[in-house]
Design a protein around this motif. Sequence first.
Motif, PDB file in Angstrom:
ATOM      1  N   ARG A 162     -11.877  55.942  36.632  1.00  0.00           N
ATOM      2  CA  ARG A 162     -12.485  56.658  35.562  1.00  0.00           C
ATOM      3  C   ARG A 162     -11.895  56.132  33.958  1.00  0.00           C
ATOM      4  O   ARG A 162     -10.604  56.314  34.028  1.00  0.00           O
ATOM      5  N   PHE A 163     -12.697  55.736  33.400  1.00  0.00           N
ATOM      6  CA  PHE A 163     -12.195  55.291  32.116  1.00  0.00           C
ATOM      7  C   PHE A 163     -13.007  56.038  30.797  1.00  0.00           C
ATOM      8  O   PHE A 163     -14.124  56.082  30.845  1.00  0.00           O
ATOM      9  N   THR A 164     -12.168  57.211  30.255  1.00  0.00           N
ATOM     10  CA  THR A 164     -12.576  57.806  29.196  1.00  0.00           C
ATOM     11  C   THR A 164     -12.186  57.387  27.668  1.00  0.00           C
ATOM     12  O   THR A 164     -10.930  57.247  27.759  1.00  0.00           O
ATOM     13  N   PHE A 165     -12.983  57.488  26.729  1.00  0.00           N
ATOM     14  CA  PHE A 165     -12.473  57.119  25.399  1.00  0.00           C
ATOM     15  C   PHE A 165     -13.311  58.125  24.419  1.00  0.00           C
ATOM     16  O   PHE A 165     -14.197  58.775  24.707  1.00  0.00           O
ATOM     17  N   ASN A 166     -12.729  58.276  23.253  1.00  0.00           N
ATOM     18  CA  ASN A 166     -13.146  59.341  22.405  1.00  0.00           C
ATOM     19  C   ASN A 166     -13.312  58.315  20.987  1.00  0.00           C
ATOM     20  O   ASN A 166     -12.356  57.858  20.518  1.00  0.00           O
ATOM     21  N   ARG A 167     -14.462  58.563  20.556  1.00  0.00           N
ATOM     22  CA  ARG A 167     -14.780  57.743  19.136  1.00  0.00           C
ATOM     23  C   ARG A 167     -15.163  58.697  18.281  1.00  0.00           C
ATOM     24  O   ARG A 167     -16.392  59.200  18.345  1.00  0.00           O
ATOM     25  N   GLY A 168     -14.523  59.371  17.168  1.00  0.00           N
ATOM     26  CA  GLY A 168     -14.974  60.207  16.208  1.00  0.00           C
ATOM     27  C   GLY A 168     -15.529  61.561  16.728  1.00  0.00           C
ATOM     28  O   GLY A 168     -16.506  61.983  16.305  1.00  0.00           O
ATOM     29  N   GLY A 169     -14.808  61.951  17.915  1.00  0.00           N
ATOM     30  CA  GLY A 169     -15.334  63.170  18.285  1.00  0.00           C
ATOM     31  C   GLY A 169     -16.356  63.092  19.426  1.00  0.00           C
ATOM     32  O   GLY A 169     -16.741  64.078  20.188  1.00  0.00           O
ATOM     33  N   ASN A 170     -16.906  61.712  19.591  1.00  0.00           N
ATOM     34  CA  ASN A 170     -17.901  61.458  20.743  1.00  0.00           C
ATOM     35  C   ASN A 170     -17.282  61.035  22.054  1.00  0.00           C
ATOM     36  O   ASN A 170     -16.689  59.802  21.807  1.00  0.00           O
ATOM     37  N   PHE A 171     -17.400  61.661  22.936  1.00  0.00           N
ATOM     38  CA  PHE A 171     -16.642  61.180  24.389  1.00  0.00           C
ATOM     39  C   PHE A 171     -17.760  60.413  25.011  1.00  0.00           C
ATOM     40  O   PHE A 171     -18.712  60.673  25.095  1.00  0.00           O
ATOM     41  N   ALA A 172     -17.268  59.231  25.900  1.00  0.00           N
ATOM     42  CA  ALA A 172     -17.955  58.639  26.565  1.00  0.00           C
ATOM     43  C   ALA A 172     -17.053  58.233  28.033  1.00  0.00           C
ATOM     44  O   ALA A 172     -15.740  58.097  27.732  1.00  0.00           O
ATOM     45  N   THR A 173     -17.783  58.235  28.972  1.00  0.00           N
ATOM     46  CA  THR A 173     -16.823  58.125  30.442  1.00  0.00           C
ATOM     47  C   THR A 173     -17.602  56.872  30.975  1.00  0.00           C
ATOM     48  O   THR A 173     -18.760  56.754  31.249  1.00  0.00           O
ATOM     49  N   LEU A 174     -16.702  55.977  31.560  1.00  0.00           N
ATOM     50  CA  LEU A 174     -17.271  54.896  32.349  1.00  0.00           C
ATOM     51  C   LEU A 174     -16.669  55.193  33.979  1.00  0.00           C
ATOM     52  O   LEU A 174     -15.453  55.162  33.882  1.00  0.00           O
ATOM     53  N   THR A 175     -17.460  55.469  34.911  1.00  0.00           N
ATOM     54  CA  THR A 175     -17.068  55.699  36.256  1.00  0.00           C
ATOM     55  C   THR A 175     -17.269  54.509  37.202  1.00  0.00           C
ATOM     56  O   THR A 175     -18.430  54.106  37.217  1.00  0.00           O
ATOM     57  N   ALA A 176     -16.511  53.953  37.801  1.00  0.00           N
ATOM     58  CA  ALA A 176     -16.624  52.923  38.840  1.00  0.00           C
ATOM     59  C   ALA A 176     -16.211  53.618  40.377  1.00  0.00           C
ATOM     60  O   ALA A 176     -15.191  53.858  40.312  1.00  0.00           O
ATOM     61  N   GLU A 177     -17.351  53.325  41.143  1.00  0.00           N
ATOM     62  CA  GLU A 177     -16.839  53.871  42.474  1.00  0.00           C
ATOM     63  C   GLU A 177     -17.423  52.998  43.672  1.00  0.00           C
ATOM     64  O   GLU A 177     -18.586  52.706  43.531  1.00  0.00           O
ATOM     65  N   ALA A 178     -16.569  52.827  44.755  1.00  0.00           N
ATOM     66  CA  ALA A 178     -16.927  51.835  45.660  1.00  0.00           C
ATOM     67  C   ALA A 178     -18.193  52.607  46.490  1.00  0.00           C
ATOM     68  O   ALA A 178     -18.107  53.727  46.797  1.00  0.00           O
ATOM     69  N   VAL A 179     -19.124  52.023  46.796  1.00  0.00           N
ATOM     70  CA  VAL A 179     -20.326  52.502  47.720  1.00  0.00           C
ATOM     71  C   VAL A 179     -20.776  51.466  48.594  1.00  0.00           C
ATOM     72  O   VAL A 179     -20.451  50.173  48.564  1.00  0.00           O
ATOM     73  N   ILE A 180     -21.663  51.903  49.360  1.00  0.00           N
ATOM     74  CA  ILE A 180     -22.241  50.891  50.397  1.00  0.00           C
ATOM     75  C   ILE A 180     -23.785  50.830  50.164  1.00  0.00           C
ATOM     76  O   ILE A 180     -24.422  52.111  50.309  1.00  0.00           O
ATOM     77  N   LEU A 181     -24.390  49.778  49.688  1.00  0.00           N
ATOM     78  CA  LEU A 181     -25.886  49.841  49.550  1.00  0.00           C
ATOM     79  C   LEU A 181     -26.517  49.770  51.001  1.00  0.00           C
ATOM     80  O   LEU A 181     -26.200  49.072  51.827  1.00  0.00           O
ATOM     81  N   ARG A 182     -27.688  50.452  51.063  1.00  0.00           N
ATOM     82  CA  ARG A 182     -28.431  50.370  52.354  1.00  0.00           C
ATOM     83  C   ARG A 182     -27.666  50.621  53.604  1.00  0.00           C
ATOM     84  O   ARG A 182     -27.861  49.913  54.587  1.00  0.00           O
ATOM     85  N   ALA A 183     -26.732  51.578  53.361  1.00  0.00           N
ATOM     86  CA  ALA A 183     -25.936  52.134  54.850  1.00  0.00           C
ATOM     87  C   ALA A 183     -26.791  52.346  55.787  1.00  0.00           C
ATOM     88  O   ALA A 183     -27.748  52.758  55.876  1.00  0.00           O
ATOM     89  N   GLY A 184     -26.045  52.055  57.061  1.00  0.00           N
ATOM     90  CA  GLY A 184     -26.879  52.246  58.304  1.00  0.00           C
ATOM     91  C   GLY A 184     -27.956  51.292  58.621  1.00  0.00           C
ATOM     92  O   GLY A 184     -28.640  51.598  59.681  1.00  0.00           O
TER      93      GLY A 184
END
Length: 79
Positions: free
Chosen positions: A4-26
């Motif tokens: 997770r990467f979070t930053f604040n610019r002028g009171g506005n927060f934004a978050t970028l989250t990267a997570e490992a997943v499996i597409l079309r699992a099973g």
Amino acid sequence: MANRFTFNRGGNFATLTAEAVILRAGTDRAEPAVAVRISGGGQSRLIYVPLDRLEELVTGIRDTARQAAADFRQGPRSV
């Protein structure tokens, strides 16, 4: 695993989250990927990046950052 990467610019927060997943699992078409979610200002967007395209994404971001730094040295511009 998630990053997770979070930053604040002028009171506005934004978050970028990267997570490992499996597409079309099973299925026989299962594929490892990274789910990238960008959230901020009450909005959220999600993209899935297959591992074979991840380096291309990171390289593109890095190149864009270098260009932004070069442009800034020539004179800042507002977005």
